[in-house]
Scaffold this active site. Sequence first.
Site, mmCIF file in Angstrom:
data_model
loop_
_atom_site.group_PDB
_atom_site.id
_atom_site.type_symbol
_atom_site.label_atom_id
_atom_site.label_comp_id
_atom_site.label_asym_id
_atom_site.label_seq_id
_atom_site.Cartn_x
_atom_site.Cartn_y
_atom_site.Cartn_z
ATOM 1 N N CYS A 129 0.824 -1.210 0.000
ATOM 2 C CA CYS A 129 0.000 0.000 0.000
ATOM 3 C C CYS A 129 0.856 1.257 0.000
ATOM 4 C CB CYS A 129 -0.940 -0.007 1.198
ATOM 5 S SG CYS A 129 -0.095 -0.094 2.800
ATOM 6 N N HIS A 334 -1.514 1.455 7.833
ATOM 7 C CA HIS A 334 -1.832 1.500 6.409
ATOM 8 C C HIS A 334 -1.448 2.870 5.867
ATOM 9 C CE1 HIS A 334 -3.880 0.316 2.772
ATOM 10 N NE2 HIS A 334 -4.749 1.292 2.855
ATOM 11 N N ASN A 358 -7.339 6.006 -0.053
ATOM 12 C CA ASN A 358 -6.937 4.665 0.350
ATOM 13 C C ASN A 358 -6.554 3.888 -0.911
ATOM 14 O OD1 ASN A 358 -6.769 1.989 1.160
ATOM 15 N ND2 ASN A 358 -8.559 2.092 2.504
#
Length: 821
Positions: A129, A334, A358
């Site tokens: 990520c 994250h 995201n």
Amino acid sequence: MPTVISASVAPRTAAEPRSPGPVPHPAQSKATEAGGGNPSGIYSAIISRNFPIIGVKEKTFEQLHKKCLEKKVLYVDPEFPPDETSLFYSQKFPIQFVWKRPPEICENPRFIIDGANRTDICQGELGDCWFLAAIACLTLNQHLLFRVIPHDQSFIENYAGIFHFQFWRYGEWVDVVIDDCLPTYNNQLVFTKSNHRNEFWSALLEKAYAKLHGSYEALKGGNTTEAMEDFTGGVAEFFEIRDAPSDMYKIMKKAIERGSLMGCSIDDGTNMTYGTSPSGLNMGELIARMVRNMDNSLLQDSDLDPRGSDERPTRTIIPVQYETRMACGLVRGHAYSVTGLDEVPFKGEKVKLVRLRNPWGQVEWNGSWSDRWKDWSFVDKDEKARLQHQVTEDGEFWMSYEDFIYHFTKLEICNLTADALQSDKLQTWTVSVNEGRWVRGCSAGGCRNFPDTFWTNPQYRLKLLEEDDDPDDSEVICSFLVALMQKNRRKDRKLGASLFTIGFAIYEVPKEMHGNKQHLQKDFFLYNASKARSKTYINMREVSQRFRLPPSEYVIVPSTYEPHQEGEFILRVFSEKRNLSEEVENTISVDRPVKKKKTKPIIFVSDRANSNKELGVDQESEEGKGKTSPDKQKQSPQPQPGSSDQESEEQQQFRNIFKQIAGDDMEICADELKKVLNTVVNKHKDLKTHGFTLESCRSMIALMDTDGSGKLNLQEFHHLWNKIKAWQKIFKHYDTDQSGTINSYEMRNAVNDAGFHLNNQLYDIITMRYADKHMNIDFDSFICCFVRLEGMFRAFHAFDKDGDGIIKLNVLEWLQLTMYA
């Protein structure tokens, strides 16, 4: 003093002078990025001699593309083949991925559809990520995007199954060529994909980045700024949001305006890297969960069109969630992209907003100013259009700045030109880049907790020449930023490498030492405190920090936290005004005493290119008789080192031993030299040595032989022994524990005491060549090193006829010098 900022940060380093007390060990990050250490490669100057064996000139993208078109074949990358070796290195899996080219996945593949933008990125089943968050930021700057992703690529015109991307790697831009085979499962891309089923630029970019680091698995877990720097060549800064300055929103807004890339995250309490799995979850379990996730999705295998149609939406699956999802919709551990900042009128006042994305392409914030927040109805329609407010599950959302600083813990900014964030004016900074290396046993001295070795670390002189142009600041100050980056640790993961815990300290050089480029010694650091230093020693790829110091000359000492950790790094220095940053490199030289009168030179075999040139190293008065030919030696007595009534007991002992072993010709070979030396050395019980090896004695003869006979006469032997005696005293001085060995870190001082002055690379080479696995050097290796240094200096001076420090050898001369040594 450096402070502890998380579990992955080393505790504060040893106190500065006058501050006693030990410090504990640094804690290691629990992220799965960690692994064992791995030594870096040898200097390119040495390894280049093997290029004919291992080196093959790489072909450019254009050459490979043209060749494939001419042969009408699709490119297959031999360096990053479409098989499991390019996927994972930690273990082998029973699951078989099918590698397919985009035309095999859908009917109408496209490289880019309607421009590359942040909604084209959806995270797959890999914990990268951090990388995808950086891509989303990259799409906001078209100039940077086009440099990383050349747009003249297509699945239609001149398609040959070959693509290329460009990344910044430690000071230079590299072109990474790949084929377009991508791993699939049930005809779905396993890793990064686009919202459009037939768009593939993001998947291919991820593959190129995986090739750059050796495998897809190498991308699991990281920091957003690592990828940002690889996309831009910029320099990163980190902010702890809980300690953020009062004008943090202004800093962020200015960063967005000038094209800087930004990412943020919420600490999970254990990791400094994002996308990593919790303890105990290995790659096998991760893949198993991934497959269950795919198999149990709403779209069943039996419903899958093996090729798919262009109109079908991408089958999006939330990645295996080893990050922690919070009730508010945010995810701990994250990485998010910061894609915008704005202010909007709301109920009579202006509200500061932050737009985030995201990389999963879904799972969004559900609080105030989220997509479905009911109070959007109070916002003017034109304002909503300006903010591009949409109620879509695309992973992007707005939130108030107050909520942002409440929930998020870290902000990362990648400055493209290192512009001063604190200033109201954009300023272009100058930059200097230095490459370096920590070598175990020589220049890997650890932090200042280890005073016996800290001084051996590479040192870089920084000259701050001009003060800042700031009319609001009355101080005479130079602003600069130091960034220390370790190299190739992610790429070498499969070999057991991990990120070292690194940092640096900055010392002011005393005025009397300005302009002196000599390596600062141990005593300097014992009695001088640093003027500035990195806040922490931390296991990240790069540590960077801004400083403000008066114009002067400084020395920067980069180091790992622990000593004996070997690796390569680059040190970058950005400053508002002119600066000069360079590695401290001693001048290579040897002490050459004034030649004594009435002393004839000894001409060595390696000196014959300049046979009339006198020996340029230490000479004893008893060496001046020269050497006769072997035939004459048998007919006349050997010249004596001195009259018998002046000889010491030791000299008489040498003569007697030499006569017993040498025989009628009064010369000794390597075997006989070994007997002579070891007979004498064994009488010195304090040396605690096993004596000299046969190979060592061969080297001594080769370097002391004056006529190429392969033997030594008494005079040559006496010259050798005088040298050994002098070097023996140096050895004893540094053998403080009388173990019969000296620590390799002390070799730098020992070599200097013997009159040889070398640079850092040569000290590194000596350690690699003569130290054992415990970084110790025994007496035999110590003497062999000095004999070789003397012989090579002597040979160089013999060939350096004009004294300009440059020699020219033909192949015969070169081979003579290197083979008979």
